[in-house]
Motif scaffolding. Structure first.
Motif, short mmCIF file in Angstrom:
data_model
loop_
_atom_site.label_atom_id
_atom_site.label_comp_id
_atom_site.label_asym_id
_atom_site.label_seq_id
_atom_site.Cartn_x
_atom_site.Cartn_y
_atom_site.Cartn_z
N UNK A 95 77.31 42.13 62.82
CA UNK A 95 76.73 41.13 62.13
C UNK A 95 75.92 39.89 62.16
N UNK A 96 74.89 40.47 63.47
CA UNK A 96 73.47 40.21 63.05
C UNK A 96 72.46 41.65 63.71
N UNK A 97 71.09 41.56 62.02
CA UNK A 97 70.89 42.59 62.55
C UNK A 97 71.98 43.50 62.56
N UNK A 98 71.05 44.50 64.10
CA UNK A 98 72.23 45.70 64.18
C UNK A 98 73.13 45.84 65.85
N UNK A 99 73.17 43.93 65.40
CA UNK A 99 74.08 44.12 66.43
C UNK A 99 75.77 43.81 66.63
N UNK A 100 76.87 44.02 66.87
CA UNK A 100 78.15 43.44 66.68
C UNK A 100 78.48 42.98 67.16
N UNK A 101 80.34 41.76 66.28
CA UNK A 101 80.06 40.42 66.95
C UNK A 101 80.22 40.66 68.60
#
Length: 284
Positions: A250-256
């Motif tokens: 959801x943001x760069x390579x980060x999960x929710x």
């Protein structure tokens, strides 16, 4: 050794998520794990009151946990809809909220509550205990600190329930720890991330908080430690956990989950600074 490895890799497909059933009524391991989790928190919190001379009546634990159970179910479900299932909610609001489905020939049946968010559950418990402490005229952080040391051990059983369900599996791996999960989209070895979480977010964090429980320098210290500790550990475990298919990253390579854990760590730091500052002001 090869026989054990084969057994380990195929273990998820050998587990039945239903504990027992009577006709169409089934008791699932996942629901039973929730009951065990609350039982563990109840018994350990009662133990603390009896042995550590905490300023609470014995009945306080059961009353507070009743509110917390409502908070975790409502918060967990609404949190899932908000963080992970908003598109489904917008497409079918009533069907998303009500766990009943129609069946051929008329009538309906209980479909179960599918989709729970840990972070939503935390928010729900915080709001429920805040309302409870206000009604009892008790200090919120003293109440929260009462339960905090036991919560990770209870949480361990929740993750074991996820493992038995074969859900929340990890990403593809060639590690010897990998397992085949029948619900995964591909037949490949995957990290048993549920077990990683049960161990690190559950057992390890429980040992840390249990050792610190008598050394808390101010109310809210254990709460802050838990918020930061859980967020920190899960943030890194998310690197081997499969992101939710409907969201991905959801943001760069980060999960929710990582985004929410980062917010959780910030909240832990904020609680620590606020309560330590308040404690210093009270002493001066």
């Amino acid at each position: 050794m090869n026989d054990f490895l084969l057994w380990w890799q195929q273990l998820p497909s050998q587990m039945n998520p239903v504990l027992f059933s009577v006709g169409a009524f089934a008791i699932r391991w996942y629901g039973m794990m929730y009951i065990i989790a609350f039982g563990v928190v109840y018994l350990l919190s009662r133990y603390r009151i009896q042995n550590e001379k905490l300023p609470f009546e014995r009945s306080y634990v059961g009353d507070a946990l009743t509110w917390a159970m409502i908070g975790v179910v409502l918060g967990g479900r609404l949190g899932y809809i908000l963080f992970y299932g908003m598109s489904s909610f917008l497409a079918d609001p009533l069907g998303t909220l009500i766990p009943w489905i129609s069946v051929p020939g008329g009538g309906c049946r209980f479909a179960g509550i599918t989709g729970m968010s840990y972070h939503g559950g935390v928010i729900g418990v915080i709001l429920a205990l805040l309302a409870f402490t206000l009604s009892r005229k008790k200090a919120f952080f003293e109440t929260f600190d009462l339960f905090i040391p036991a919560i990770p051990l209870g949480y361990t059983f929740g993750r074991l329930g996820n493992f038995i369900n074969g859900e929340l599996y990890g990403r593809v791996t060639d590690s010897a720890l990998g397992m085949y999960f029948p619900l995964a989209p591909t037949y490949e070895l995957r990290h048993p991330s549920q077990l990683y979480e049960a161990f690190f977010e559950g057992i390890v964090l429980f040992i840390l908080l249990w050792l610190l429980r008598k050394k808390s320098p101010f109310p809210g210290f254990l709460s802050a430690t838990y918020l930061f500790g859980y967020g920190f550990v899960r943030f890194f475990i998310e690197y081997v956990r499969e992101p939710d298919s409907q969201l991905g990253f959801v943001f760069l390579n980060f999960s929710m989950g990582q985004v929410l854990c980062f917010v959780m760590m910030v909240a832990g730091v904020a609680v620590f600074l606020f309560n330590s500052s308040s404690a210093k002001s009270a002493r001066s």
